[in-house]
Design a protein around this motif. Structure first.
Motif, PDB file in Angstrom:
ATOM      1  N   ASP A  73       0.721  -1.196   0.114  1.00 22.86           N
ATOM      2  CA  ASP A  73       0.001   0.034  -0.069  1.00 22.86           C
ATOM      3  C   ASP A  73       0.850   1.225   0.054  1.00 22.86           C
ATOM      4  N   LYS A  74       2.239   1.038   0.112  1.00 24.95           N
ATOM      5  CA  LYS A  74       3.116   2.289   0.067  1.00 24.95           C
ATOM      6  C   LYS A  74       3.269   2.741  -1.128  1.00 24.95           C
ATOM      7  N   ARG A  75       3.484   4.141  -1.466  1.00 24.75           N
ATOM      8  CA  ARG A  75       4.057   4.708  -2.490  1.00 24.75           C
ATOM      9  C   ARG A  75       5.188   5.543  -2.169  1.00 24.75           C
ATOM     10  N   TYR A  76       5.989   5.579  -3.146  1.00 25.82           N
ATOM     11  CA  TYR A  76       7.641   6.224  -3.140  1.00 25.82           C
ATOM     12  C   TYR A  76       7.720   7.176  -4.083  1.00 25.82           C
ATOM     13  N   PRO A  77       8.769   8.037  -3.588  1.00 23.84           N
ATOM     14  CA  PRO A  77       9.362   9.100  -4.671  1.00 23.84           C
ATOM     15  C   PRO A  77      10.110   8.397  -5.437  1.00 23.84           C
ATOM     16  N   VAL A  78      10.304   9.160  -6.703  1.00 18.52           N
ATOM     17  CA  VAL A  78      11.147   8.501  -7.786  1.00 18.52           C
ATOM     18  C   VAL A  78      12.318   9.327  -7.952  1.00 18.52           C
ATOM     19  N   VAL A  79      13.573   8.893  -8.259  1.00 20.04           N
ATOM     20  CA  VAL A  79      14.558   9.561  -8.644  1.00 20.04           C
ATOM     21  C   VAL A  79      14.998   9.106 -10.087  1.00 20.04           C
ATOM     22  N   TYR A  80      15.064  10.024 -10.909  1.00 19.28           N
ATOM     23  CA  TYR A  80      15.528   9.925 -12.437  1.00 19.28           C
ATOM     24  C   TYR A  80      16.902  10.617 -12.518  1.00 19.28           C
ATOM     25  N   VAL A  81      17.693   9.690 -12.950  1.00 19.73           N
ATOM     26  CA  VAL A  81      19.179  10.049 -13.261  1.00 19.73           C
ATOM     27  C   VAL A  81      19.419   9.737 -14.593  1.00 19.73           C
ATOM     28  N   VAL A 105      18.414   8.331   4.226  1.00 21.29           N
ATOM     29  CA  VAL A 105      17.825   8.835   2.946  1.00 21.29           C
ATOM     30  C   VAL A 105      16.402   7.952   3.006  1.00 21.29           C
ATOM     31  N   GLU A 106      15.387   8.770   2.485  1.00 18.54           N
ATOM     32  CA  GLU A 106      14.085   7.983   2.186  1.00 18.54           C
ATOM     33  C   GLU A 106      14.074   7.270   1.069  1.00 18.54           C
ATOM     34  N   GLU A 107      13.651   5.973   1.393  1.00 22.64           N
ATOM     35  CA  GLU A 107      13.443   5.002   0.086  1.00 22.64           C
ATOM     36  C   GLU A 107      12.980   5.691  -0.906  1.00 22.64           C
ATOM     37  N   PHE A 108      13.467   5.238  -2.221  1.00 22.89           N
ATOM     38  CA  PHE A 108      13.063   5.705  -3.439  1.00 22.89           C
ATOM     39  C   PHE A 108      12.844   4.662  -4.527  1.00 22.89           C
ATOM     40  N   ILE A 109      11.977   4.912  -5.590  1.00 21.80           N
ATOM     41  CA  ILE A 109      12.251   4.162  -6.878  1.00 21.80           C
ATOM     42  C   ILE A 109      13.473   4.850  -7.747  1.00 21.80           C
ATOM     43  N   LEU A 110      14.290   4.112  -8.306  1.00 24.22           N
ATOM     44  CA  LEU A 110      15.501   4.522  -9.077  1.00 24.22           C
ATOM     45  C   LEU A 110      14.976   4.203 -10.383  1.00 24.22           C
ATOM     46  N   PRO A 171       3.644  11.048  -7.677  1.00 25.04           N
ATOM     47  CA  PRO A 171       3.850  11.785  -8.938  1.00 25.04           C
ATOM     48  C   PRO A 171       4.157  13.015  -8.670  1.00 25.04           C
ATOM     49  N   ASP A 172       3.869  13.630  -7.188  1.00 23.80           N
ATOM     50  CA  ASP A 172       4.484  14.852  -6.974  1.00 23.80           C
ATOM     51  C   ASP A 172       5.533  14.694  -6.267  1.00 23.80           C
ATOM     52  N   ARG A 173       6.326  13.741  -6.252  1.00 25.30           N
ATOM     53  CA  ARG A 173       7.705  13.711  -5.817  1.00 25.30           C
ATOM     54  C   ARG A 173       8.714  13.199  -6.873  1.00 25.30           C
ATOM     55  N   ARG A 174       9.068  13.793  -7.701  1.00 21.46           N
ATOM     56  CA  ARG A 174       9.762  13.071  -8.811  1.00 21.46           C
ATOM     57  C   ARG A 174      11.229  14.238  -8.657  1.00 21.46           C
ATOM     58  N   ILE A 175      12.311  13.453  -8.398  1.00 19.71           N
ATOM     59  CA  ILE A 175      13.653  13.932  -8.356  1.00 19.71           C
ATOM     60  C   ILE A 175      14.251  13.821  -9.561  1.00 19.71           C
ATOM     61  N   TYR A 176      14.780  14.757 -10.108  1.00 18.23           N
ATOM     62  CA  TYR A 176      15.830  14.943 -11.136  1.00 18.23           C
ATOM     63  C   TYR A 176      17.304  14.990 -10.725  1.00 18.23           C
ATOM     64  N   VAL A 177      18.098  13.821 -11.479  1.00 17.76           N
ATOM     65  CA  VAL A 177      19.631  14.115 -11.205  1.00 17.76           C
ATOM     66  C   VAL A 177      20.504  14.043 -12.245  1.00 17.76           C
ATOM     67  N   GLY A 178      21.305  14.979 -12.592  1.00 11.27           N
ATOM     68  CA  GLY A 178      22.340  14.914 -13.661  1.00 11.27           C
ATOM     69  C   GLY A 178      23.411  15.369 -13.152  1.00 11.27           C
ATOM     70  N   HIS A 179      24.498  15.091 -13.869  1.00 10.30           N
ATOM     71  CA  HIS A 179      25.953  15.550 -13.561  1.00 10.30           C
ATOM     72  C   HIS A 179      26.567  16.035 -15.022  1.00 10.30           C
ATOM     73  N   SER A 180      27.213  17.242 -15.104  1.00 12.66           N
ATOM     74  CA  SER A 180      27.862  17.703 -16.232  1.00 12.66           C
ATOM     75  C   SER A 180      26.964  18.025 -17.274  1.00 12.66           C
ATOM     76  N   PHE A 197       9.490  18.283 -12.199  1.00 17.58           N
ATOM     77  CA  PHE A 197      10.091  17.525 -11.248  1.00 17.58           C
ATOM     78  C   PHE A 197       9.987  18.284  -9.884  1.00 17.58           C
ATOM     79  N   SER A 198       9.730  18.003  -8.705  1.00 17.06           N
ATOM     80  CA  SER A 198       9.802  18.472  -7.460  1.00 17.06           C
ATOM     81  C   SER A 198      10.974  18.868  -6.871  1.00 17.06           C
ATOM     82  N   GLY A 199      12.008  18.134  -7.276  1.00 15.43           N
ATOM     83  CA  GLY A 199      13.252  18.411  -6.844  1.00 15.43           C
ATOM     84  C   GLY A 199      14.443  18.177  -8.069  1.00 15.43           C
ATOM     85  N   TYR A 200      15.689  18.875  -7.986  1.00 15.02           N
ATOM     86  CA  TYR A 200      16.463  18.856  -8.724  1.00 15.02           C
ATOM     87  C   TYR A 200      17.841  18.959  -8.280  1.00 15.02           C
ATOM     88  N   LEU A 201      18.496  17.880  -8.628  1.00  8.27           N
ATOM     89  CA  LEU A 201      20.049  17.566  -8.118  1.00  8.27           C
ATOM     90  C   LEU A 201      20.683  18.017  -9.410  1.00  8.27           C
TER      91      LEU A 201
END
Length: 309
Positions: A73-81, A105-110, A171-180, A197-201
């Motif tokens: 029943d639990k939903r998770y934030p998603v980290v897109y890299v 760190v909160e558990e996330f779908i990667l 869906p309201d907790r998507r994190i974008y991750v990118g380097h360079s 995305f709700s967060g940007y790294l």
């Protein structure tokens, strides 16, 4: 920390050399095939998601959190890299390692975003992660650049709906991750469709690209927005500053100054919904800084305290 970060990068790169095997998220001890078979990143899945508009084949790599199966029943934030060949195993390792002595760190779908299937990796990222058609001076003849917005639309229209339709996401907790170049693409998305995305790294963004094209475009793009609701963490290594003659530093561009310029533009807007943190990480260069920056970014964007929300 510099040596530790570099060691983490090397370890993650070794993991990336293996294949991907589709099994659910689990804490079971991994059991690899012997007899000289390739090393596999157990607990991961590969899915084909093509860009129908451009006729380009892509894959996504997916890793579910250890608690996923036990909590239906639990939903998770998603980290897109982006740059998933190294970014995916690195973030997977960091996310789990950080919780080894208690939750940090909160558990996330990667979700790892692959390069185009069958293409040269640099050709793929030059095309998909850059904002303008005029490329770097050392790019090969005929190299294609400037399809960052088209790739953004592919993520929005194909990848995000697929992920959110298949797994239990927030869906309201998507994190974008990118380097360079990946950081450059993330900055372009932040400026053009920040709500994706709700967060940007954003790590060491290549703002130097095409004579600082995106930095020059930023004031107009920011000027049409009354607000940006996002938590943004930016990092760059100390040795990414320009210091000609000192080989520890950059010799042609100043990525530290560019990072500060972009962060300053965001801060000057005083957007009520924007949380911004920008750091220069001591003792790091462009190649060593990502593991440390990714770790600090996850701690900033997905602290375990949020798990009670």
């Amino acid at each position: 920390m510099g040596k530790i970060a570099l060691a983490g990068l090397l370890a993650a790169s070794l993991l990336a050399c293996g294949g991907m095997k589709a099994i659910s998220g689990t804490n079971e001890a991994p059991s690899q095939r012997a007899g000289g078979a390739p090393y596999e990143l157990l607990g991961s899945e590969v899915h084909q998601i093509d860009d129908a508009k451009r006729g380009i084949e892509y894959q996504i790599y997916v890793s579910l959190p250890p608690s996923y199966d036990a909590n239906p029943d639990k939903r998770y934030p998603v980290v897109y890299v982006t740059d998933a060949d190294y970014g995916f195993p690195m973030l997977r390792l960091i996310g789990r390692r950080m919780n080894g002595a208690g939750p940090k760190v909160e558990e996330f779908i990667l979700v790892g975003l692959s390069y185009a299937v069958g293409e040269d990796t640099m050709a793929s990222r030059r095309r998909d992660y850059t904002p303008s058609e005029r490329g770097a001076s050392d790019a090969p003849a005929g190299a294609v650049h400037g399809q960052g917005l088209a790739y953004r639309d592919y993520l929005r229209d194909a990848v995000l709906p697929y992920v959110e339709g298949k797994w239990r996401t927030l869906p309201d907790r998507r994190i974008y991750v990118g380097h360079s170049y990946g950081g450059l693409l993330g900055a372009q998305i932040l400026l053009t469709q920040p709500g994706m995305f709700s967060g940007y790294l954003l790590g060491s963004p290549s703002f130097w690209f095409d004579k600082k094209h995106l930095i020059k475009a930023a004031p107009a793009l920011l000027g049409v927005r009354q607000n940006i609701n996002a938590d943004v963490y930016m990092y760059v290594g100390e040795f990414e500053a320009l210091r000609v003659g000192d080989r520890r530093y950059m010799q042609e561009v100043d990525m530290v100054a560019d990072n500060a310029t972009f962060a300053g533009m965001l801060e000057a807007r005083n957007y009520p919904g924007l949380e911004l943190n920008s750091e220069v990480l001591d003792g790091e260069d462009h190649m060593s800084v990502a593991p440390r920056g990714f770790t600090r970014g996850l701690l900033r964007l997905l602290p375990a305290i949020q798990a009670s929300r």
